[in-house]
Motif scaffolding. Structure first.
Motif, PDB file in Angstrom:
ATOM      1  N   VAL A  37       8.639 -36.707 -33.858  1.00  0.00           N
ATOM      2  CA  VAL A  37       9.425 -37.271 -32.751  1.00  0.00           C
ATOM      3  C   VAL A  37       9.597 -36.187 -31.692  1.00  0.00           C
ATOM      4  O   VAL A  37      10.041 -35.075 -32.003  1.00  0.00           O
ATOM      5  N   ASN A  38       9.232 -36.509 -30.463  1.00  0.00           N
ATOM      6  CA  ASN A  38       9.468 -35.627 -29.318  1.00  0.00           C
ATOM      7  C   ASN A  38      10.268 -36.382 -28.271  1.00  0.00           C
ATOM      8  O   ASN A  38      10.018 -37.580 -28.040  1.00  0.00           O
ATOM      9  N   LEU A  39      11.204 -35.685 -27.626  1.00  0.00           N
ATOM     10  CA  LEU A  39      11.851 -36.199 -26.423  1.00  0.00           C
ATOM     11  C   LEU A  39      11.043 -35.650 -25.262  1.00  0.00           C
ATOM     12  O   LEU A  39      10.920 -34.434 -25.102  1.00  0.00           O
ATOM     13  N   VAL A  40      10.439 -36.549 -24.463  1.00  0.00           N
ATOM     14  CA  VAL A  40       9.539 -36.143 -23.381  1.00  0.00           C
ATOM     15  C   VAL A  40      10.153 -36.590 -22.060  1.00  0.00           C
ATOM     16  O   VAL A  40      10.543 -37.751 -21.910  1.00  0.00           O
ATOM     17  N   ARG A  41      10.216 -35.650 -21.110  1.00  0.00           N
ATOM     18  CA  ARG A  41      10.797 -35.918 -19.794  1.00  0.00           C
ATOM     19  C   ARG A  41       9.715 -35.776 -18.724  1.00  0.00           C
ATOM     20  O   ARG A  41       9.058 -34.748 -18.644  1.00  0.00           O
ATOM     21  N   PHE A  42       9.557 -36.810 -17.905  1.00  0.00           N
ATOM     22  CA  PHE A  42       8.532 -36.861 -16.865  1.00  0.00           C
ATOM     23  C   PHE A  42       9.205 -36.886 -15.491  1.00  0.00           C
ATOM     24  O   PHE A  42      10.087 -37.719 -15.241  1.00  0.00           O
ATOM     25  N   ALA A  43       8.769 -36.025 -14.573  1.00  0.00           N
ATOM     26  CA  ALA A  43       9.186 -36.105 -13.173  1.00  0.00           C
ATOM     27  C   ALA A  43       8.495 -37.312 -12.541  1.00  0.00           C
ATOM     28  O   ALA A  43       7.499 -37.820 -13.080  1.00  0.00           O
ATOM     29  N   PRO A  44       8.995 -37.790 -11.392  1.00  0.00           N
ATOM     30  CA  PRO A  44       8.341 -38.926 -10.747  1.00  0.00           C
ATOM     31  C   PRO A  44       6.831 -38.708 -10.593  1.00  0.00           C
ATOM     32  O   PRO A  44       6.385 -37.654 -10.132  1.00  0.00           O
ATOM     33  N   GLY A  45       6.055 -39.707 -11.007  1.00  0.00           N
ATOM     34  CA  GLY A  45       4.604 -39.672 -10.901  1.00  0.00           C
ATOM     35  C   GLY A  45       3.885 -38.898 -11.993  1.00  0.00           C
ATOM     36  O   GLY A  45       2.661 -38.972 -12.093  1.00  0.00           O
ATOM     37  N   ALA A  46       4.600 -38.156 -12.826  1.00  0.00           N
ATOM     38  CA  ALA A  46       3.957 -37.392 -13.897  1.00  0.00           C
ATOM     39  C   ALA A  46       3.562 -38.333 -15.035  1.00  0.00           C
ATOM     40  O   ALA A  46       4.233 -39.329 -15.296  1.00  0.00           O
ATOM     41  N   HIS A  47       2.465 -37.991 -15.724  1.00  0.00           N
ATOM     42  CA  HIS A  47       1.995 -38.858 -16.811  1.00  0.00           C
ATOM     43  C   HIS A  47       1.070 -38.093 -17.748  1.00  0.00           C
ATOM     44  O   HIS A  47       0.613 -36.988 -17.434  1.00  0.00           O
TER      45      HIS A  47
END
Length: 129
Positions: A37-47
């Motif tokens: 399990v990872n908590l993943v945080r994306f900035a706008p437009g990141a993928h």
């Protein structure tokens, strides 16, 4: 029972992610468990880049708005509280919408004893727009 040691937040590597992505390892499959399990945080437009998991993957959106697509399928918008399952071996990508941050819990299993191949296979970067 014991507290699991915390690992530092990691910036997502450029060969696997496009844009500003950071993740925290929540569970790393302490034997006999194979849960990841990872908590993943994306900035706008990141993928992510295209990738697939030998044993599938479940995403649970904890904040913001995101997009997910399996190869050849429609792009699906995800919102806080949504859960998306991608079956084993299906190429897919996921990330934030261009206008919003997005965070999700990414859940998958490591390889079972005797199971061959990579746990996660990474492909080319997604060409959006």
């Amino acid at each position: 029972m014991h507290l699991v040691p915390k690992t530092p937040t990691t910036k997502g590597p450029a060969e696997m992610f496009c844009g500003d992505v950071h993740f925290d390892v929540i569970a790393a499959g302490e034997a006999p468990s194979r849960l990841r399990v990872n908590l993943v945080r994306f900035a706008p437009g990141a993928h992510t880049a295209w990738h697939r998991h030998a044993n599938g993957q479940t995403l649970h959106i904890t904040d913001g708005m995101g997009l997910v697509q399996s190869r050849g399928g429609d792009i699906i918008e995800m919102r806080q509280g949504d859960t998306v399952y991608t079956p084993p071996g299906v190429w897919h990508w996921h990330g934030a919408t261009p206008e919003h941050f997005m965070a999700h819990l990414a859940m998958w299993e490591s390889l079972a004893e005797g199971q061959d191949g990579p746990e996660t296979e990474w492909g080319e970067h997604v060409q959006l727009g």
